[in-house]
Design a protein around this motif. Structure first.
Motif, PDB file in Angstrom:
ATOM      1  N   ASN A   1       0.821  -1.213   0.000  1.00  0.00           N
ATOM      2  CA  ASN A   1       0.000   0.000   0.000  1.00  0.00           C
ATOM      3  C   ASN A   1       0.854   1.262   0.000  1.00  0.00           C
ATOM      4  OD1 ASN A   1      -2.494  -1.029  -0.229  1.00  0.00           O
ATOM      5  ND2 ASN A   1      -2.906  -1.150   1.976  1.00  0.00           N
ATOM      6  N   ASN A   2       1.938   1.214   0.805  1.00  0.00           N
ATOM      7  CA  ASN A   2       2.832   2.361   0.884  1.00  0.00           C
ATOM      8  C   ASN A   2       3.425   2.715  -0.472  1.00  0.00           C
ATOM      9  OD1 ASN A   2       2.496   2.878   3.504  1.00  0.00           O
ATOM     10  ND2 ASN A   2       4.428   1.962   4.216  1.00  0.00           N
ATOM     11  N   ILE A   3       3.852   1.666  -1.182  1.00  0.00           N
ATOM     12  CA  ILE A   3       4.511   1.946  -2.458  1.00  0.00           C
ATOM     13  C   ILE A   3       3.495   2.420  -3.499  1.00  0.00           C
ATOM     14  CG2 ILE A   3       4.471  -0.403  -3.471  1.00  0.00           C
ATOM     15  CD1 ILE A   3       7.346   2.145  -3.557  1.00  0.00           C
ATOM     16  N   LEU A   4       2.263   1.928  -3.401  1.00  0.00           N
ATOM     17  CA  LEU A   4       1.238   2.417  -4.333  1.00  0.00           C
ATOM     18  C   LEU A   4       0.927   3.889  -4.089  1.00  0.00           C
ATOM     19  CD1 LEU A   4      -1.187  -0.626  -4.692  1.00  0.00           C
ATOM     20  CD2 LEU A   4       0.650   0.118  -6.218  1.00  0.00           C
ATOM     21  N   SER A   5       0.945   4.298  -2.826  1.00  0.00           N
ATOM     22  CA  SER A   5       0.696   5.726  -2.583  1.00  0.00           C
ATOM     23  C   SER A   5       1.921   6.562  -2.969  1.00  0.00           C
ATOM     24  CB  SER A   5       0.241   5.987  -1.144  1.00  0.00           C
ATOM     25  OG  SER A   5       1.238   5.608  -0.240  1.00  0.00           O
ATOM     26  N   PHE A   6       3.106   5.970  -2.881  1.00  0.00           N
ATOM     27  CA  PHE A   6       4.303   6.676  -3.377  1.00  0.00           C
ATOM     28  C   PHE A   6       4.209   6.891  -4.894  1.00  0.00           C
ATOM     29  CE2 PHE A   6       8.665   7.068  -4.905  1.00  0.00           C
ATOM     30  CZ  PHE A   6       9.200   7.988  -4.005  1.00  0.00           C
ATOM     31  N   PHE A   7       3.795   5.850  -5.613  1.00  0.00           N
ATOM     32  CA  PHE A   7       3.574   5.987  -7.060  1.00  0.00           C
ATOM     33  C   PHE A   7       2.524   7.074  -7.341  1.00  0.00           C
ATOM     34  CE2 PHE A   7       5.634   1.816  -7.747  1.00  0.00           C
ATOM     35  CZ  PHE A   7       6.285   2.051  -8.940  1.00  0.00           C
TER      36      PHE A   7
ATOM     37  N   SER B   1      24.442  -0.777   1.236  1.00  0.00           N
ATOM     38  CA  SER B   1      25.121   0.257   2.030  1.00  0.00           C
ATOM     39  C   SER B   1      24.173   1.376   2.479  1.00  0.00           C
ATOM     40  CB  SER B   1      26.284   0.848   1.232  1.00  0.00           C
ATOM     41  OG  SER B   1      25.796   1.442   0.051  1.00  0.00           O
ATOM     42  N   PHE B   2      22.995   1.463   1.863  1.00  0.00           N
ATOM     43  CA  PHE B   2      22.057   2.523   2.258  1.00  0.00           C
ATOM     44  C   PHE B   2      21.173   2.115   3.445  1.00  0.00           C
ATOM     45  CE2 PHE B   2      22.915   3.560  -2.221  1.00  0.00           C
ATOM     46  CZ  PHE B   2      23.284   4.886  -2.084  1.00  0.00           C
ATOM     47  N   GLY B   3      21.188   0.817   3.795  1.00  0.00           N
ATOM     48  CA  GLY B   3      20.394   0.359   4.935  1.00  0.00           C
ATOM     49  C   GLY B   3      18.903   0.627   4.770  1.00  0.00           C
ATOM     50  N   ASP B   4      18.262   1.004   5.872  1.00  0.00           N
ATOM     51  CA  ASP B   4      16.801   1.190   5.870  1.00  0.00           C
ATOM     52  C   ASP B   4      16.338   2.329   4.962  1.00  0.00           C
ATOM     53  OD1 ASP B   4      16.663  -0.828   7.641  1.00  0.00           O
ATOM     54  OD2 ASP B   4      16.288   0.424   9.417  1.00  0.00           O
ATOM     55  N   LYS B   5      17.230   3.254   4.697  1.00  0.00           N
ATOM     56  CA  LYS B   5      16.830   4.406   3.867  1.00  0.00           C
ATOM     57  C   LYS B   5      16.413   3.990   2.456  1.00  0.00           C
ATOM     58  CE  LYS B   5      19.168   8.355   4.336  1.00  0.00           C
ATOM     59  NZ  LYS B   5      20.351   9.237   4.282  1.00  0.00           N
ATOM     60  N   ALA B   6      16.849   2.798   2.058  1.00  0.00           N
ATOM     61  CA  ALA B   6      16.568   2.354   0.690  1.00  0.00           C
ATOM     62  C   ALA B   6      15.209   1.664   0.564  1.00  0.00           C
ATOM     63  CB  ALA B   6      17.676   1.419   0.207  1.00  0.00           C
ATOM     64  N   GLU B   7      14.408   1.735   1.614  1.00  0.00           N
ATOM     65  CA  GLU B   7      13.131   1.011   1.654  1.00  0.00           C
ATOM     66  C   GLU B   7      12.252   1.277   0.410  1.00  0.00           C
ATOM     67  OE1 GLU B   7       9.207   0.672   4.545  1.00  0.00           O
ATOM     68  OE2 GLU B   7      10.780   2.131   4.987  1.00  0.00           O
ATOM     69  N   THR B   8      12.143   2.521   0.008  1.00  0.00           N
ATOM     70  CA  THR B   8      11.263   2.831  -1.115  1.00  0.00           C
ATOM     71  C   THR B   8      11.788   2.202  -2.414  1.00  0.00           C
ATOM     72  OG1 THR B   8      10.774   4.935  -0.039  1.00  0.00           O
ATOM     73  CG2 THR B   8      10.033   4.694  -2.307  1.00  0.00           C
ATOM     74  N   LEU B   9      13.090   2.330  -2.645  1.00  0.00           N
ATOM     75  CA  LEU B   9      13.663   1.705  -3.843  1.00  0.00           C
ATOM     76  C   LEU B   9      13.464   0.189  -3.811  1.00  0.00           C
ATOM     77  CD1 LEU B   9      16.993   3.696  -4.402  1.00  0.00           C
ATOM     78  CD2 LEU B   9      15.002   3.647  -5.923  1.00  0.00           C
ATOM     79  N   LEU B  10      13.642  -0.427  -2.646  1.00  0.00           N
ATOM     80  CA  LEU B  10      13.452  -1.876  -2.528  1.00  0.00           C
ATOM     81  C   LEU B  10      11.987  -2.249  -2.805  1.00  0.00           C
ATOM     82  CD1 LEU B  10      15.676  -2.543   0.619  1.00  0.00           C
ATOM     83  CD2 LEU B  10      16.138  -3.335  -1.712  1.00  0.00           C
ATOM     84  N   SER B  11      11.066  -1.429  -2.318  1.00  0.00           N
ATOM     85  CA  SER B  11       9.648  -1.696  -2.578  1.00  0.00           C
ATOM     86  C   SER B  11       9.328  -1.576  -4.068  1.00  0.00           C
ATOM     87  CB  SER B  11       8.769  -0.714  -1.806  1.00  0.00           C
ATOM     88  OG  SER B  11       8.973  -0.864  -0.430  1.00  0.00           O
ATOM     89  N   ILE B  12       9.983  -0.623  -4.748  1.00  0.00           N
ATOM     90  CA  ILE B  12       9.761  -0.495  -6.190  1.00  0.00           C
ATOM     91  C   ILE B  12      10.297  -1.736  -6.908  1.00  0.00           C
ATOM     92  CG2 ILE B  12      10.349   0.821  -8.276  1.00  0.00           C
ATOM     93  CD1 ILE B  12      10.246   3.368  -6.621  1.00  0.00           C
ATOM     94  N   ALA B  13      11.439  -2.235  -6.455  1.00  0.00           N
ATOM     95  CA  ALA B  13      11.998  -3.462  -7.044  1.00  0.00           C
ATOM     96  C   ALA B  13      11.022  -4.625  -6.870  1.00  0.00           C
ATOM     97  CB  ALA B  13      13.339  -3.785  -6.398  1.00  0.00           C
ATOM     98  N   LYS B  14      10.446  -4.730  -5.682  1.00  0.00           N
ATOM     99  CA  LYS B  14       9.460  -5.779  -5.388  1.00  0.00           C
ATOM    100  C   LYS B  14       8.234  -5.596  -6.299  1.00  0.00           C
ATOM    101  CE  LYS B  14       7.161  -7.195  -1.049  1.00  0.00           C
ATOM    102  NZ  LYS B  14       6.692  -8.522  -1.329  1.00  0.00           N
TER     103      LYS B  14
END
Lengths: 297, 297
Positions: free
Chosen positions: A2-8, A277-290
């Motif tokens: 849901n988070n990534i859909l609202s980011f989109f 190396s970005f740790g938790d900050k990369a959450e949005t990019l990881l969600s886009i990959a998913k």
């Protein structure tokens, strides 16, 4: 999810608001040109590339408006490529995103020109000091250079050329990988780069983010090839099985469907590892990959 | 006249040397794309736009190599426009500069992509720090912005769109002036601007040089229209009287042949007056203006 859909959704709104103000008609003689450009620009779509610009930039700052011109420019450039790809002399697709293709709706010459105008508009936006005047000139020049490399004969156009010329021939792994790298991945990698360079990434960060973009882009195209076989026309909004029918160079054609699925997973794994190396900050990019691997259209 | 011909020759040589090194093929899958791009780029032609970049820059410096990337970029962009203009869906011209048009020699999809690649290449060259690294980033951004405005829907593509849409209709003065200003004059004005901004022109100098470019560009197109009626296919290297036969929007069609000749003279007069403040230093630009009105092809 849901988070990534609202980011989109938020990315789309920012970019569409910007473009709605930007795509202004200047003359009675070009009203139909402007209409044709807007027809394809505002035809929906995932706005994946802008979302990647924002997500990459988001590693460094949350002032998203700052980078909106870059996010908008890459979507404008992507839209041109769809219009030209659909032309009768190219892929000859009469449907796009559930609507008649640009050349079906406006005519062939008009579609060629709308594409040319959008390609040019991308660079106009990238170089316009009146929008986001805070982006320094040297960052703009780097970003424009990367966009031009990703989009031209050494990138996307090269990939499309190889794709067109491959039709009817038995595809090889080398050819399919060349096409996917250039036709699709180059621009997705560029989207991640644009966010990173605007955010002030250092060389090591840039390298990692470029690696993420490259592998995420390759995964995106493999999944596209798979969906073309497994999905239906209703979900995809375009004619399916067209690629297989015309003996196009696709991953399933050289690796089988199962092989392609495994390849997509490998690519996404590599993409995600690039962000360690970005740790938790990369959450949005990881969600886009998913999202890229799990999408149904 | 001899002096200006050797200036054209030197401009051509500088630009062709640069482009010969620049247009490198990167893959076995795009060899034909590269060939198609080079076919049209090295098909001869006056190289008027590069000559204008150099002549304008020459008001400020004689270090011509410095500005070569800008001169080359605008010629690359001009070449894309010729390839797309000739396409079957557009003007459907099978001859260009005495040779088969790009789409006749390479195929329609290939010609669309060669054009797309050249348009993109222009911006790649403008933004490449590895060529002429001395041009500061803020000058590059201004130059890219001007080039994009001159080439896109608010400039050249807009003019071509209006031209295509005017066919078969009775042309009006407003329409013809819109087409000439945008389809032809915008890029010629831009060429003069690129030289001036690279040379460090101040605001007043820029204004005068833009005015020169604008009127010289309008004169160029009026003379083109006139030559189309009065010249022969052998001299021009393309099919003549095509414009009249297809009821295209031309100056002679709205002003008569004599009226068009007088209009060309007025434009050139205005162009030359714009250079008054430069005195003798403007000799090369004035000679180019003279060349534009007196040329036979």
């Amino acid at each position: 999810m849901n988070n990534i859909l609202s980011f989109f959704q938020e990315s789309s709104e920012r970019v569409e608001h910007f473009l709605d103000n930007r795509l202004i008609n200047s003359s009675v003689f070009t009203a139909k040109l402007n209409e044709g450009m807007r027809y394809s620009l505002f035809a929906g779509g995932k706005r994946l590339r802008p979302a990647l610009v924002y997500a990459s930039y988001g590693l460094f700052s949350d002032d998203y408006d700052y980078v909106t011109p870059f996010a908008a420019a890459i979507e404008v450039l992507h839209t041109y490529s769809l219009i030209h790809d659909d032309l009768p002399a190219m892929d000859n697709d009469d449907m796009r995103r559930g609507k008649p293709s640009n050349h079906v709706a406006f005519g062939e010459a008009e579609a060629i020109l709308a594409g040319d105008a959008l390609l040019t508009k991308a660079f106009e936006i990238m170089s316009d000091y009146t929008c986001a005047p805070n982006i320094p000139a040297d960052i703009r020049v780097k970003a424009i250079y990367k966009l031009a490399l990703a989009a031209g004969d050494l990138g996307m156009v090269g990939g499309q050329f190889a794709d067109i010329n491959a039709e009817g021939k038995k595809p090889t792994v080398e050819l399919v990988e060349y096409i996917h790298k250039n036709k699709t991945s180059a621009l997705i990698e560029c989207a991640v780069y644009l966010g990173a360079v605007a955010g002030g990434a250092n060389d090591k960060q840039l390298e990692n983010l470029i690696s993420f973009g490259k592998y995420a882009g390759l995964a995106f195209q493999v999944v596209d090839d798979i969906l073309d076989i497994t999905s239906s026309s209703d979900v995809l909004g375009k004619n399916v099985q067209k690629d297989i029918n015309s003996h196009k160079a696709t991953y399933p054609a050289v690796y089988s469907l199962e092989g392609a699925k495994s390849k997509a997973e490998q690519y996404i794994h590599k993409a995600c590892r690039s962000l360690d190396s970005f740790g938790d900050k990369a959450e949005t990019l990881l969600s886009i990959a998913k999202f890229i691997t799990e999408r149904k259209s």
